[in-house]
Scaffold this motif. Sequence first.
Motif, PDB file in Angstrom:
ATOM      1  N   ILE A 221       0.730  -1.245   0.076  1.00 12.94           N
ATOM      2  CA  ILE A 221      -0.074  -0.120  -0.211  1.00 12.94           C
ATOM      3  C   ILE A 221       0.998   1.189   0.051  1.00 12.94           C
ATOM      4  O   ILE A 221       0.801   2.281  -1.015  1.00 12.94           O
ATOM      5  CB  ILE A 221      -0.959  -0.009   1.300  1.00 12.94           C
ATOM      6  N   LEU A 222       1.998   1.294   0.889  1.00 13.71           N
ATOM      7  CA  LEU A 222       2.737   2.604   1.139  1.00 13.71           C
ATOM      8  C   LEU A 222       3.829   2.607   0.068  1.00 13.71           C
ATOM      9  O   LEU A 222       4.111   3.590  -0.733  1.00 13.71           O
ATOM     10  CB  LEU A 222       3.225   2.420   2.458  1.00 13.71           C
ATOM     11  N   LEU A 224       4.732   1.903  -3.712  1.00 16.06           N
ATOM     12  CA  LEU A 224       4.206   1.889  -4.719  1.00 16.06           C
ATOM     13  C   LEU A 224       4.971   1.406  -5.861  1.00 16.06           C
ATOM     14  O   LEU A 224       4.696   1.467  -6.933  1.00 16.06           O
ATOM     15  CB  LEU A 224       3.570   3.153  -5.082  1.00 16.06           C
ATOM     16  N   PHE A 225       6.184   1.232  -5.650  1.00 11.11           N
ATOM     17  CA  PHE A 225       7.341   1.186  -6.613  1.00 11.11           C
ATOM     18  C   PHE A 225       7.207   0.092  -7.469  1.00 11.11           C
ATOM     19  O   PHE A 225       7.007  -0.024  -8.716  1.00 11.11           O
ATOM     20  CB  PHE A 225       8.734   1.068  -6.055  1.00 11.11           C
ATOM     21  N   THR A 228       3.550   0.325  -9.273  1.00 14.20           N
ATOM     22  CA  THR A 228       3.504   1.367 -10.404  1.00 14.20           C
ATOM     23  C   THR A 228       4.362   0.773 -11.734  1.00 14.20           C
ATOM     24  O   THR A 228       3.918   1.184 -12.754  1.00 14.20           O
ATOM     25  CB  THR A 228       4.156   2.579  -9.958  1.00 14.20           C
ATOM     26  N   PHE A 229       5.347   0.167 -11.217  1.00 12.53           N
ATOM     27  CA  PHE A 229       6.076  -0.237 -12.380  1.00 12.53           C
ATOM     28  C   PHE A 229       5.848  -1.669 -13.093  1.00 12.53           C
ATOM     29  O   PHE A 229       6.587  -2.232 -13.563  1.00 12.53           O
ATOM     30  CB  PHE A 229       7.568  -0.157 -12.072  1.00 12.53           C
ATOM     31  N   TYR A 278       3.668   2.685 -17.073  1.00 11.93           N
ATOM     32  CA  TYR A 278       5.067   3.008 -16.594  1.00 11.93           C
ATOM     33  C   TYR A 278       5.572   1.740 -16.788  1.00 11.93           C
ATOM     34  O   TYR A 278       5.353   0.757 -16.215  1.00 11.93           O
ATOM     35  CB  TYR A 278       5.063   3.960 -15.433  1.00 11.93           C
ATOM     36  N   LEU A 280      10.077   0.517 -16.142  1.00 10.40           N
ATOM     37  CA  LEU A 280      11.616   0.975 -15.932  1.00 10.40           C
ATOM     38  C   LEU A 280      12.210   0.855 -17.113  1.00 10.40           C
ATOM     39  O   LEU A 280      12.169   0.154 -17.936  1.00 10.40           O
ATOM     40  CB  LEU A 280      12.182   0.034 -14.881  1.00 10.40           C
ATOM     41  N   GLU A 281      13.110   2.166 -17.415  1.00  9.07           N
ATOM     42  CA  GLU A 281      14.010   2.151 -18.363  1.00  9.07           C
ATOM     43  C   GLU A 281      15.036   0.914 -18.381  1.00  9.07           C
ATOM     44  O   GLU A 281      15.337   0.538 -19.360  1.00  9.07           O
ATOM     45  CB  GLU A 281      14.630   3.350 -18.615  1.00  9.07           C
ATOM     46  N   ASP A 282      15.495   0.813 -17.289  1.00 10.42           N
ATOM     47  CA  ASP A 282      16.475  -0.321 -16.991  1.00 10.42           C
ATOM     48  C   ASP A 282      15.763  -1.548 -16.183  1.00 10.42           C
ATOM     49  O   ASP A 282      16.250  -1.277 -14.783  1.00 10.42           O
ATOM     50  CB  ASP A 282      17.858   0.459 -16.446  1.00 10.42           C
ATOM     51  N   PRO A 283      15.034  -2.308 -16.552  1.00  9.92           N
ATOM     52  CA  PRO A 283      14.411  -3.293 -15.801  1.00  9.92           C
ATOM     53  C   PRO A 283      15.558  -4.194 -15.044  1.00  9.92           C
ATOM     54  O   PRO A 283      15.114  -5.083 -14.426  1.00  9.92           O
ATOM     55  CB  PRO A 283      13.331  -4.189 -16.566  1.00  9.92           C
ATOM     56  N   TYR A 361      13.736   2.670  -3.333  1.00  9.97           N
ATOM     57  CA  TYR A 361      12.821   2.958  -4.007  1.00  9.97           C
ATOM     58  C   TYR A 361      11.569   1.882  -2.973  1.00  9.97           C
ATOM     59  O   TYR A 361      10.204   2.520  -3.184  1.00  9.97           O
ATOM     60  CB  TYR A 361      12.694   2.088  -5.389  1.00  9.97           C
ATOM     61  N   VAL A 362      11.924   0.981  -2.525  1.00 11.69           N
ATOM     62  CA  VAL A 362      10.720   0.381  -1.598  1.00 11.69           C
ATOM     63  C   VAL A 362      10.802   0.492  -0.018  1.00 11.69           C
ATOM     64  O   VAL A 362       9.968   0.273   0.583  1.00 11.69           O
ATOM     65  CB  VAL A 362      10.526  -1.113  -1.813  1.00 11.69           C
TER      66      VAL A 362
ATOM     67  N   ALA B  60      19.777   5.340 -17.932  1.00  7.91           N
ATOM     68  CA  ALA B  60      18.399   4.857 -17.812  1.00  7.91           C
ATOM     69  C   ALA B  60      18.311   4.656 -16.624  1.00  7.91           C
ATOM     70  O   ALA B  60      16.861   5.011 -16.090  1.00  7.91           O
ATOM     71  CB  ALA B  60      18.371   3.502 -18.624  1.00  7.91           C
ATOM     72  N   ASP B  64      14.877   6.422 -14.542  1.00 12.21           N
ATOM     73  CA  ASP B  64      14.070   5.679 -13.329  1.00 12.21           C
ATOM     74  C   ASP B  64      13.913   6.429 -12.106  1.00 12.21           C
ATOM     75  O   ASP B  64      12.937   6.313 -11.620  1.00 12.21           O
ATOM     76  CB  ASP B  64      14.476   4.250 -13.508  1.00 12.21           C
ATOM     77  N   ALA B  72       6.027   7.018  -8.348  1.00 14.61           N
ATOM     78  CA  ALA B  72       5.814   6.002  -7.540  1.00 14.61           C
ATOM     79  C   ALA B  72       6.083   6.380  -5.867  1.00 14.61           C
ATOM     80  O   ALA B  72       4.966   5.771  -5.057  1.00 14.61           O
ATOM     81  CB  ALA B  72       6.648   4.739  -7.804  1.00 14.61           C
ATOM     82  N   ASN B  73       7.077   7.084  -5.772  1.00 11.46           N
ATOM     83  CA  ASN B  73       7.339   7.136  -4.031  1.00 11.46           C
ATOM     84  C   ASN B  73       6.337   8.012  -3.431  1.00 11.46           C
ATOM     85  O   ASN B  73       6.169   9.311  -3.999  1.00 11.46           O
ATOM     86  CB  ASN B  73       9.092   7.580  -4.406  1.00 11.46           C
ATOM     87  N   ILE B  74       6.428   7.978  -2.004  1.00 12.50           N
ATOM     88  CA  ILE B  74       5.678   8.712  -1.553  1.00 12.50           C
ATOM     89  C   ILE B  74       6.282   9.517  -0.459  1.00 12.50           C
ATOM     90  O   ILE B  74       7.287   8.618   0.403  1.00 12.50           O
ATOM     91  CB  ILE B  74       4.403   8.065  -0.562  1.00 12.50           C
TER      92      ILE B  74
END
Lengths: 429, 155
Positions: A221-222, A224-225, A228-229, A278, A280-283, A361-362, B60, B64, B72-74
């Motif tokens: 929930i918090l 979203l990275f 979202t991706f 959306y 990631l450009e670099d997954p 990110y997370v 890249a 990102d 994405a981030n909060i």
Amino acid sequence: MSEGSRAATAMAARSWPRSLAEVPYWVFQEEDVYRAEQQNIFHGPFWNYLCLEAELAEPGDFCATFIGEQPVLVTRDHDGEIYAFENRCAHRGALIAMEHYGHARDFTCVYHAWTYNLQGDLTGVAFEEGINGKGGMGKDFCKAAHSPRRLRLASVHGLVFGSLDNDVPEIEEYLGQEILDRIERVLGGRKPVVLGRFTQELPNNWKLYMENVKDSYHASILHLFFTTFGLNKLNQKGGIIVSENGGHHVSWSAINREAEAKAASTYKDQNIRSDSEYQLEDPSLVDSFSEVGDDITLQILSVSPGFVLQQIQNSIAVRQVLPTGVDTTSLNWTYLGFEDDTEEQQLTRMKQSNLVGPAGYVSMEDGAIGGFVQRGIAGAGSEFATLQMGGDQAVSSESRVTEASIRGFWKVYREAMGFTVGETEGADT
Amino acid sequence: MTDAFTRISRAQGSYVRAIDDGPIEDWPEHFTDNAFYKVTTADNHRRGLPAGVIWADNKAMLKDRVSALKEANIYEPHAYRHLLGQPAIAEESETGATSETSFLVVRITGNGPTDIFASGRYLDEYVFTGGRTLLNKRIVVCDSSRIDTLLVLPL
């Protein structure tokens, strides 16, 4: 109680709800509670993470760390053994060592040059005999009686834990087999290498961070990275382990490789495009290898009061949670790799380190959310947080949509603090 | 041909403006496609520890970073103001230069006070390509090992 330790500070004047599903907000706000925690929890019968054995590889290596606010020195002596003692000169109380990590032959207090060996024994006192037969220490002064207090120590798969209370149970009993097994899963038989250390200053009480670590249901929930991706795996199996006493926990999830392959081919056959707008450009950030040969891609493990061992894909780290005030906390991150890592595996760990830490990110949100709670509850000292997700017990479950491990934390905490447990609605757990 | 000092000064002025005043999407455009960017601490740097608070080995990954902070981030809205010292140029040629620059970053959270957030130095490798001055490598070495709350915007 052990010799030298004061009696636990009674908090019996404060009433705590009987139900584990209620947490009074004053516990994050009050100076007297904070002071009692230093005594009852951090100086009490708990094991606190100190450092890694790998950080004390050579005789003479030392680490200056903390148990709560108590400065502690951990060393490796020439006999190969690890020792720990309070980082406080037995003379007038100054710090014995100030560097966080280093190498030493012995330690000399800068104030009056009292000298200690690597085991913490007082070996030298400047001007002990005085000068020209005048002054100096009294005849009955005995160096052996003036050493900093030693800690009990335990090592678990390369993690060094210490306790200031001699009455703490053996570490195996303290952790329980399930927690031990899950530590072994990540660290057993491997030699960790430190890849980096960072400290994150949190604007909140230390217990709010521990709640966050033990709360697996906020993650999707918090943070979203992943969603979202379009990187979230909804078909994962997993669960929550709560240790028998409630204090420690493991949250884990695993990839179901069969279902993954099936889903991938289904999508391919149907020519369905991903809904995700959306990407990631670099997954390659989330390309991972099987960490220890199983399918578990996430394992968050906590040991009360303030230790976390993390495996998020191939990002391995330990976190030390140190209270520095009622509403400030230091979170010490140590990112790990292993001696046997290939260059490619280390590259993967570097990329995935972007998922965690202060800029992760997370996990960057975890650095802020505790502060949002701390500010939100100002003025609500007589009210309660509610922890009813997944019932009101502190037990293991296959569902991660539960607050069971947070309830377990409070179960251990309220016992150690000696609150009067009141009669309120809810199960007697 | 403009000299290296002027080229680097102009590039750094543009770099901090992209972060402090936006658009933040311009920030990755100050790097080459295979640029390396890392935020670390003086202690980690001195010890040769490889991990970073942010770690990227191509442009890249920097894009990102920007899309993550936008989508994405909060986090609580905040802004930076970078103050840079003069670049100390170590090596220079027709095609590039290496330099070191001190920085101070203050952070303004919401409507709150102006706080000192970070100080440190940029260890840079620039390439001069056509009329452009691009970062091929930037290691951001923060003086302190402590980061207050979180790091969303780059340094």
